[in-house]
Design an enzyme around this catalytic site. Structure first.
Site, PDB file in Angstrom:
ATOM      1  N   HIS A 104       0.834  -1.197   0.000  1.00  0.00           N
ATOM      2  CA  HIS A 104       0.000   0.000   0.000  1.00  0.00           C
ATOM      3  C   HIS A 104       0.870   1.249   0.000  1.00  0.00           C
ATOM      4  CE1 HIS A 104      -2.529   3.025   2.307  1.00  0.00           C
ATOM      5  NE2 HIS A 104      -3.100   2.902   1.131  1.00  0.00           N
ATOM      6  N   ASP A 131       6.271   6.064 -21.426  1.00  0.00           N
ATOM      7  CA  ASP A 131       6.161   5.990 -22.880  1.00  0.00           C
ATOM      8  C   ASP A 131       7.531   5.682 -23.485  1.00  0.00           C
ATOM      9  OD1 ASP A 131       7.603   8.478 -23.150  1.00  0.00           O
ATOM     10  OD2 ASP A 131       5.729   9.610 -23.129  1.00  0.00           O
ATOM     11  N   ASP A 153      -4.885   3.516  -4.798  1.00  0.00           N
ATOM     12  CA  ASP A 153      -4.985   3.956  -3.402  1.00  0.00           C
ATOM     13  C   ASP A 153      -6.259   4.764  -3.185  1.00  0.00           C
ATOM     14  OD1 ASP A 153      -4.628   4.983  -0.820  1.00  0.00           O
ATOM     15  OD2 ASP A 153      -2.476   5.257  -1.113  1.00  0.00           O
ATOM     16  N   MET A 188       2.649  13.667 -16.042  1.00  0.00           N
ATOM     17  CA  MET A 188       3.649  14.712 -16.260  1.00  0.00           C
ATOM     18  C   MET A 188       2.993  15.870 -17.023  1.00  0.00           C
ATOM     19  SD  MET A 188       7.153  14.560 -18.526  1.00  0.00           S
ATOM     20  CE  MET A 188       7.857  13.185 -17.647  1.00  0.00           C
ATOM     21  N   TYR A 246      10.172  13.172 -12.768  1.00  0.00           N
ATOM     22  CA  TYR A 246      11.375  12.330 -12.832  1.00  0.00           C
ATOM     23  C   TYR A 246      11.887  11.985 -11.439  1.00  0.00           C
ATOM     24  CZ  TYR A 246      11.972  13.395 -17.858  1.00  0.00           C
ATOM     25  OH  TYR A 246      11.818  13.515 -19.209  1.00  0.00           O
ATOM     26  N   TYR A 259       3.967  12.716 -23.620  1.00  0.00           N
ATOM     27  CA  TYR A 259       3.423  12.915 -22.274  1.00  0.00           C
ATOM     28  C   TYR A 259       2.485  11.777 -21.872  1.00  0.00           C
ATOM     29  CZ  TYR A 259       5.430  17.558 -22.696  1.00  0.00           C
ATOM     30  OH  TYR A 259       6.296  18.613 -22.872  1.00  0.00           O
ATOM     31  N   ASN A 295       3.113   9.313 -19.770  1.00  0.00           N
ATOM     32  CA  ASN A 295       3.725   8.692 -18.605  1.00  0.00           C
ATOM     33  C   ASN A 295       2.792   8.820 -17.411  1.00  0.00           C
ATOM     34  OD1 ASN A 295       6.376   8.467 -19.988  1.00  0.00           O
ATOM     35  ND2 ASN A 295       6.290  10.694 -19.886  1.00  0.00           N
TER      36      ASN A 295
END
Length: 142
Positions: A22, A30, A64, A74, A113, A131, A133
């Site tokens: 958890h 990507d 979660d 991102m 990052y 974009y 990710n």
């Protein structure tokens, strides 16, 4: 092979998803994402795109429920003219798999990052969309 496990989920990825607890996070990157240089644990999903990997993971992986935004994207770099229609695809998959909407947190590129370097694992895909990710925060199964 096992019943109920999407065939895109490799034994290595299944093990990682099982090991995670958890609050642990996993990144789906990507094709442009610097996965190998940032991962504590790297899973290659070459030849696959982010939406199909996301869809398969969410068949097994609870997001979660104790945080407002369990999925992180991102942000587009200021001045970049890139369009992000894939984000709508992500939203549809998440809503269909979890029943939740408005689950995205948006963070700046270098913050993404930094956070990804701390993730339990990074999945490298062949996704060509920019974009594309995501960071997924694991929840609990009640």
């Amino acid at each position: 092979m096992l019943y109920g496990i999407p065939n895109i989920i490799s034994p290595e990825l299944l093990k990682i998803l099982m090991e995670m607890g958890h609050g642990d996070e996993i990144v789906i990157g990507d094709g442009n994402y610097p996965a190998a240089s940032n991962a504590q644990r790297l899973v290659r999903c070459d030849g696959h795109n982010v939406p199909e990997v996301l869809n398969a993971i969410l068949q097994l992986f609870p997001l979660d429920q104790y945080v407002e935004k369990p999925v992180t994207l991102m942000q587009v770099v200021p001045g970049d003219k890139a369009e992000t229609p894939i984000w709508g695809t992500f939203e549809t998959i998440i809503r269909e798999r979890t029943g939740k909407s408005e689950t995205f947190e948006m963070i700046e590129r270098f913050e993404f990052y930094d956070r990804a370097r701390k993730a339990y694992a990074i999945i490298a895909t062949s996704e060509s969309a920019l974009y594309a990710n995501l960071i997924l925060k694991k929840g609990v199964i009640a």
